[in-house]
Design a protein around this motif. Sequence first.
Motif, mmCIF file in Angstrom:
data_model
loop_
_atom_site.group_PDB
_atom_site.id
_atom_site.type_symbol
_atom_site.label_atom_id
_atom_site.label_comp_id
_atom_site.label_asym_id
_atom_site.label_seq_id
_atom_site.Cartn_x
_atom_site.Cartn_y
_atom_site.Cartn_z
ATOM 1 N N ILE A 94 0.850 -1.185 0.000
ATOM 2 C CA ILE A 94 0.000 0.000 0.000
ATOM 3 C C ILE A 94 0.887 1.237 0.000
ATOM 4 N N LYS A 95 0.659 2.145 -0.918
ATOM 5 C CA LYS A 95 1.376 3.422 -0.932
ATOM 6 C C LYS A 95 0.548 4.424 -0.147
ATOM 7 N N HIS A 96 1.009 4.749 1.052
ATOM 8 C CA HIS A 96 0.205 5.615 1.917
ATOM 9 C C HIS A 96 1.052 6.176 3.050
ATOM 10 N N ASP A 97 0.571 7.267 3.608
ATOM 11 C CA ASP A 97 1.203 7.904 4.764
ATOM 12 C C ASP A 97 0.692 7.225 6.033
ATOM 13 N N LEU A 98 1.588 6.736 6.856
ATOM 14 C CA LEU A 98 1.154 6.032 8.069
ATOM 15 C C LEU A 98 0.393 6.939 9.019
ATOM 16 N N LYS A 99 0.579 8.251 8.910
ATOM 17 C CA LYS A 99 -0.137 9.168 9.785
ATOM 18 C C LYS A 99 -1.630 9.193 9.461
ATOM 19 N N ASP A 100 -1.990 8.680 8.284
ATOM 20 C CA ASP A 100 -3.397 8.602 7.884
ATOM 21 C C ASP A 100 -3.791 7.144 7.651
ATOM 22 N N ILE A 101 -3.253 6.262 8.460
ATOM 23 C CA ILE A 101 -3.450 4.822 8.260
ATOM 24 C C ILE A 101 -4.916 4.419 8.424
ATOM 25 N N LYS A 102 -5.672 5.202 9.177
ATOM 26 C CA LYS A 102 -7.072 4.858 9.420
ATOM 27 C C LYS A 102 -7.909 4.836 8.139
ATOM 28 N N SER A 103 -7.466 5.540 7.111
ATOM 29 C CA SER A 103 -8.255 5.621 5.881
ATOM 30 C C SER A 103 -8.054 4.420 4.963
ATOM 31 N N VAL A 104 -7.051 3.558 5.273
ATOM 32 C CA VAL A 104 -6.788 2.422 4.374
ATOM 33 C C VAL A 104 -6.798 1.059 5.065
ATOM 34 N N LEU A 105 -6.624 1.037 6.376
ATOM 35 C CA LEU A 105 -6.603 -0.242 7.096
ATOM 36 C C LEU A 105 -7.534 -0.187 8.301
ATOM 37 N N GLY A 106 -8.043 -1.348 8.693
ATOM 38 C CA GLY A 106 -9.045 -1.415 9.746
ATOM 39 C C GLY A 106 -8.477 -1.345 11.151
ATOM 40 N N HIS A 107 -9.302 -0.875 12.065
ATOM 41 C CA HIS A 107 -8.939 -0.811 13.479
ATOM 42 C C HIS A 107 -8.800 -2.218 14.051
ATOM 43 N N ALA A 108 -7.777 -2.424 14.878
ATOM 44 C CA ALA A 108 -7.538 -3.720 15.537
ATOM 45 C C ALA A 108 -7.482 -4.867 14.527
ATOM 46 N N SER A 109 -6.878 -4.605 13.373
ATOM 47 C CA SER A 109 -6.841 -5.599 12.300
ATOM 48 C C SER A 109 -5.543 -6.389 12.246
ATOM 49 N N MET A 110 -4.562 -6.041 13.095
ATOM 50 C CA MET A 110 -3.241 -6.664 13.025
ATOM 51 C C MET A 110 -2.827 -7.285 14.363
ATOM 52 N N ASP A 111 -2.066 -8.362 14.252
ATOM 53 C CA ASP A 111 -1.484 -8.990 15.439
ATOM 54 C C ASP A 111 -0.076 -8.469 15.715
ATOM 55 N N VAL A 112 0.621 -8.086 14.652
ATOM 56 C CA VAL A 112 1.999 -7.601 14.760
ATOM 57 C C VAL A 112 2.186 -6.404 13.839
ATOM 58 N N VAL A 113 2.835 -5.365 14.355
ATOM 59 C CA VAL A 113 3.223 -4.204 13.551
ATOM 60 C C VAL A 113 4.711 -3.966 13.767
ATOM 61 N N THR A 114 5.423 -3.696 12.681
ATOM 62 C CA THR A 114 6.854 -3.394 12.790
ATOM 63 C C THR A 114 7.162 -2.102 12.046
ATOM 64 N N MET A 115 8.295 -1.502 12.420
ATOM 65 C CA MET A 115 8.856 -0.417 11.622
ATOM 66 C C MET A 115 10.315 -0.232 11.983
ATOM 67 N N ASN A 116 11.130 -0.081 10.951
ATOM 68 C CA ASN A 116 12.517 0.341 11.109
ATOM 69 C C ASN A 116 12.499 1.846 10.892
ATOM 70 N N PRO A 117 12.415 2.640 11.967
ATOM 71 C CA PRO A 117 12.086 4.061 11.833
ATOM 72 C C PRO A 117 13.306 4.927 11.512
ATOM 73 N N PRO A 118 13.065 6.184 11.145
ATOM 74 C CA PRO A 118 14.180 7.133 11.046
ATOM 75 C C PRO A 118 14.838 7.245 12.425
ATOM 76 N N TYR A 119 16.150 7.157 12.468
ATOM 77 C CA TYR A 119 16.838 7.121 13.753
ATOM 78 C C TYR A 119 17.105 8.509 14.346
ATOM 79 N N LYS A 120 17.129 9.538 13.494
ATOM 80 C CA LYS A 120 17.499 10.864 13.965
ATOM 81 C C LYS A 120 16.284 11.782 14.027
#
Length: 244
Positions: A94-120
Amino acid sequence: MSDFKYEYLGSGIKVAVSKEHSFGTDAVLLADFASPKRNEKACDLGTGCGIIPMLWCRNAQAKEITAVELQEKGYLQTCESIRVSSVGEKVTAIKHDLKDIKSVLGHASMDVVTMNPPYKAADSGIKSVSQAELIARHEVECKLDDICSAAAYLLNFGGRLCLCNRPERLCDTIEAMKKNGIEPKKLRLVSKTPYTRPWLFLIEGRKGGKPFLNMEPNLIMYGEDGELSDEVTDIYGEYKENTK
């Protein structure tokens, strides 16, 4: 797509990499640290080239995987990784901004979420030259609080958020998790050798979890002989990378 190169991860799985979107040891370690179970639904935010979902596919982990990426080229690379690995029935990009994740994915729809975030932080360090590097390394498009807020929305009760980051961001990470109702439950430090200070941490938080943080033994990258440790060799599996 002519500038894409393909890294073979093993078990028929490949990942498309480019100068702008590649991957390093931290992503490989995070994929292993999170290790979704086969019946779980998992989401990788800021997936880049799709390395974490592809490693899960190689290891036959997770029932369904969603890979979210904001940048166009990273998204196209993830789509290509899915195509060449023939995992389209399991992985959705999915090409999308995670800050607006509610518009593309359902609430409580995942068991695991990961991210390798910006470190700085956005206002720290020398800024990267390219836009892709700037977004990957500095919190210009999303901050730790944004990541944890998105994860809190996506995770079901008891679901896990797994992140990696530099040790200097540990307090910030824990604060962001707790602010969003995700209790840090497991922490592991990563060192190059038994005698060097940690350069990375891996942390798992649970949505709605009770306070209790378990410190795992440090993960050591190299032994005294200068070779990859047995544990790290097992994590890499069929894929070998010169990380020295």
